[in-house]
Design an enzyme around this catalytic site. Sequence first.
Site, PDB file in Angstrom:
ATOM      1  N   HIS A  69      15.292  14.551  19.239  1.00 13.58           N
ATOM      2  CA  HIS A  69      14.000  14.387  19.923  1.00 13.58           C
ATOM      3  C   HIS A  69      12.882  14.759  18.956  1.00 13.58           C
ATOM      4  CE1 HIS A  69      11.524  15.417  23.814  1.00 13.58           C
ATOM      5  NE2 HIS A  69      10.769  14.859  22.884  1.00 13.58           N
ATOM      6  N   HIS A  71       8.895  13.180  17.686  1.00 14.99           N
ATOM      7  CA  HIS A  71       7.832  12.170  17.739  1.00 14.99           C
ATOM      8  C   HIS A  71       7.334  11.815  16.342  1.00 14.99           C
ATOM      9  CE1 HIS A  71       7.376  12.312  22.112  1.00 14.99           C
ATOM     10  NE2 HIS A  71       7.622  13.612  21.996  1.00 14.99           N
ATOM     11  N   HIS A 260       9.910  16.434  32.331  1.00 13.84           N
ATOM     12  CA  HIS A 260       8.525  16.202  32.764  1.00 13.84           C
ATOM     13  C   HIS A 260       8.532  15.964  34.264  1.00 13.84           C
ATOM     14  CE1 HIS A 260       6.358  16.120  28.929  1.00 13.84           C
ATOM     15  NE2 HIS A 260       7.481  15.644  28.415  1.00 13.84           N
ATOM     16  N   HIS A 281      13.718  19.175  26.729  1.00 14.72           N
ATOM     17  CA  HIS A 281      13.132  20.470  26.351  1.00 14.72           C
ATOM     18  C   HIS A 281      13.119  21.457  27.526  1.00 14.72           C
ATOM     19  CE1 HIS A 281       9.551  18.402  27.841  1.00 14.72           C
ATOM     20  NE2 HIS A 281       9.330  17.791  26.703  1.00 14.72           N
ATOM     21  N   ALA A 285       7.547  21.745  30.788  1.00 17.23           N
ATOM     22  CA  ALA A 285       7.158  20.597  31.609  1.00 17.23           C
ATOM     23  C   ALA A 285       8.144  20.350  32.746  1.00 17.23           C
ATOM     24  CB  ALA A 285       7.015  19.332  30.745  1.00 17.23           C
ATOM     25  N   ASP A 338      10.958  18.254  18.903  1.00 15.05           N
ATOM     26  CA  ASP A 338       9.868  17.640  19.666  1.00 15.05           C
ATOM     27  C   ASP A 338       8.597  17.659  18.823  1.00 15.05           C
ATOM     28  OD1 ASP A 338       8.591  16.431  21.829  1.00 15.05           O
ATOM     29  OD2 ASP A 338       8.092  18.323  22.794  1.00 15.05           O
TER      30      ASP A 338
END
Length: 450
Positions: A69, A71, A260, A281, A285, A338
Amino acid sequence: MHAIVNGRIVLSDKILDGCALLFDKNIIGIVSRETLDTAWADGQSWKGKPLDITDAGGNYVAPGFINLHIHGCGGADTMDATEDSLAVMSRFLVQTGVTSFLPTTMTCDMQTIYKALERVRENMTLITRRREEKRGSLQSGQHTSEEMKGDMSASGNNPKDCSCAGESEPFDNKTEKMQQYRLPGAKVLGAYLEGPFISSKYKGAQHEDSIMPADFMQIKDYADVIKVVVLAPETLGNPEQVKEFIAQCKAHNIIVSLGHSGADYDTALQAVMEGASHVTHLCNAMTGLHHRTPGLLGAALDSAVTCELIADNLHVHPAVQRLIYRTKGVAGLELITDSMRACGLSDGISELGGQTVIVKNGEARLADGTLAGSIVTLNRAMANFRKNTGATVPEVVRMVTENQAQELGLFEKIGSLSPGAAADVTICNEDFAVLHTFVDGREVYKNPDI
């Protein structure tokens, strides 16, 4: 042919001393130094093949790390969807011991997400592409009897080179380009879709305008690319819709990850029973743990799902990391970063999903103070987690190698130092500072300070 000597070879449950790791493009095996010295008597070859030697200097020799994971890093982001974005990430990641990764998208309009997924598709390693092709042929009954025999032998721990599998129609027009293209460092295994099927209330640092209820038809054309998709199950109209979405993802070998999300304990646990097997994660969230309302966090700790953890000591307190380690165990945890594009850069103004991010003193936040991903590297997260929990080196390494490879269905090719696996190897010290990184047997990084 290559040999790494004078290293402490990290296996899933122990460390081997006094041995040498042999490989070319794939792992040949582990032999005693005595055996190597005997066969290498002329100082130039192993069983007649030219031999290059890397002296590990007493440091750890581990399978290449897998960042499930991420970005962005090094100034690039998956959502840039440019010719160079994934190459920049690939080149930076090997400095941190990462040899494979899943570029991760963010909530955005679907056309922008599709552009990012197209770029991932163009750069996916042959390991995963050929595996998907082989699966497609098998499902349509096109395999020959000899291929079937090969598949059966592979399931008996006789690894088969997936790059030799036959073609299938969806990828015929890309095969030539894929064979010619090679990223400069870490390999792309597919994509991680973190939005848009999330909760507005628990969106974190994601754009609210493009959030939508989960709909498999929105991602069906990229089922070969997407390896993980995030779902907030409470955002769908009823349990049947959750069940159907998860079933469609599973049918296409896409891992459904809960995240999330404002799901309560019962809703989350029902999604797990339907086939959701992963949590994004952990702690961040999502609904937290309360003694009367356990929430998604409670469901994650109370079930067999695999949980991601950002061990930057900012997203999750060290004490909570210890509690999670004791509860989930080594097999249930995967360390991730992340990270965003600012990872590896100095403090200043950065960007994530079109939003301005302020990076200062090791923290990345939106203007309103919301944590915006992380800027931690995976090897730094490993060091943090080991210090915080007392986990052993083999345990920490497993949480960035074998667990991810097993979950992705690629353990016969990556995530271990087993004979036949891709020669993805990382040499690191006690603090997981990386000294050398090999991808498919090529040395792609050597620390300039050694």
